[in-house]
Design a protein around this motif. Sequence first.
Motif, PDB file in Angstrom:
ATOM      1  N   ALA A 101       0.655  48.675  56.952  1.00  0.00           N
ATOM      2  CA  ALA A 101       1.933  48.898  56.269  1.00  0.00           C
ATOM      3  C   ALA A 101       2.581  47.572  55.881  1.00  0.00           C
ATOM      4  O   ALA A 101       3.056  47.418  54.752  1.00  0.00           O
ATOM      5  N   ALA A 102       2.590  46.620  56.808  1.00  0.00           N
ATOM      6  CA  ALA A 102       3.222  45.328  56.521  1.00  0.00           C
ATOM      7  C   ALA A 102       2.452  44.583  55.435  1.00  0.00           C
ATOM      8  O   ALA A 102       3.055  44.004  54.530  1.00  0.00           O
ATOM      9  N   ARG A 103       1.146  44.619  55.495  1.00  0.00           N
ATOM     10  CA  ARG A 103       0.348  43.917  54.492  1.00  0.00           C
ATOM     11  C   ARG A 103       0.474  44.583  53.128  1.00  0.00           C
ATOM     12  O   ARG A 103       0.610  43.926  52.110  1.00  0.00           O
ATOM     13  N   ARG A 104       0.438  45.917  53.102  1.00  0.00           N
ATOM     14  CA  ARG A 104       0.502  46.677  51.855  1.00  0.00           C
ATOM     15  C   ARG A 104       1.906  46.654  51.250  1.00  0.00           C
ATOM     16  O   ARG A 104       2.077  46.764  50.049  1.00  0.00           O
ATOM     17  N   GLY A 105       2.924  46.564  52.110  1.00  0.00           N
ATOM     18  CA  GLY A 105       4.299  46.555  51.616  1.00  0.00           C
ATOM     19  C   GLY A 105       4.903  47.932  51.480  1.00  0.00           C
ATOM     20  O   GLY A 105       5.955  48.092  50.866  1.00  0.00           O
ATOM     21  N   SER A 106       4.257  48.940  52.068  1.00  0.00           N
ATOM     22  CA  SER A 106       4.792  50.300  52.007  1.00  0.00           C
ATOM     23  C   SER A 106       4.282  51.099  53.199  1.00  0.00           C
ATOM     24  O   SER A 106       3.339  50.695  53.876  1.00  0.00           O
ATOM     25  N   ALA A 107       4.933  52.225  53.441  1.00  0.00           N
ATOM     26  CA  ALA A 107       4.541  53.101  54.538  1.00  0.00           C
ATOM     27  C   ALA A 107       4.807  54.543  54.122  1.00  0.00           C
ATOM     28  O   ALA A 107       5.560  54.798  53.183  1.00  0.00           O
ATOM     29  N   ARG A 108       4.219  55.477  54.841  1.00  0.00           N
ATOM     30  CA  ARG A 108       4.361  56.892  54.488  1.00  0.00           C
ATOM     31  C   ARG A 108       5.754  57.439  54.802  1.00  0.00           C
ATOM     32  O   ARG A 108       6.300  58.206  54.030  1.00  0.00           O
ATOM     33  N   SER A 109       6.304  57.097  55.940  1.00  0.00           N
ATOM     34  CA  SER A 109       7.613  57.651  56.303  1.00  0.00           C
ATOM     35  C   SER A 109       8.731  56.731  55.814  1.00  0.00           C
ATOM     36  O   SER A 109       8.556  55.517  55.688  1.00  0.00           O
ATOM     37  N   PHE A 110       9.878  57.342  55.544  1.00  0.00           N
ATOM     38  CA  PHE A 110      11.015  56.604  54.992  1.00  0.00           C
ATOM     39  C   PHE A 110      11.448  55.461  55.905  1.00  0.00           C
ATOM     40  O   PHE A 110      11.652  54.340  55.444  1.00  0.00           O
ATOM     41  N   ASP A 111      11.590  55.738  57.203  1.00  0.00           N
ATOM     42  CA  ASP A 111      12.081  54.699  58.114  1.00  0.00           C
ATOM     43  C   ASP A 111      11.104  53.529  58.208  1.00  0.00           C
ATOM     44  O   ASP A 111      11.506  52.365  58.191  1.00  0.00           O
TER      45      ASP A 111
END
Length: 175
Positions: free
Chosen positions: A100-110
């Motif tokens: 998530a940190a490397r990609r710059g996004s995550a599945r959940s809002f928080d």
Amino acid sequence: ANEWKEERSWQHAQKPFATLFCDARGSPPRVAAVLAIDGSFLYTDLEPDLHVLSFFTRFSDNQILGLELLSIALGLSTFGSLLRDRAVRVFSDNVGSEHAARRGSARSFDHGCLVHSLWKRALNLRAPLWVQRVLTKSNIADLPSRESYRLLTAMNAQWIHPVLDGEFYSPDAWS
């Protein structure tokens, strides 16, 4: 036809670097970061209070992904002044937080808000981040996240009072 051109050798601006190891424990929740910088080791750890934890979606995994991302936020908050204008290698032993940190996004809002805030902080510090996975047994931040300090003491590592900026847990900062 005359061709005008200017040639200049490309020079990569070399920044000094720092290495930030981050880790979290799910139960009871605890986050920690260890900074290796200029031949010294600094560390910090924190049990996030219920106010901070209340902003995270409840998952069956004791919110470990959110806590792992929060450990990176703790490192950037606590050591921010030391990381300014440095290239920062961030090591996490959690596959989800690393991706998530490397990609710059995550599945959940928080989690997405946390990741956005990490990169925003890095931009403000003028500190390019390089996020990489490290095995748990090689992650020195695993020690303070488990409240084990013997090796850090033997290394003359200095404990730094934890700072966790509101941008990493306040919904107001995420709107």
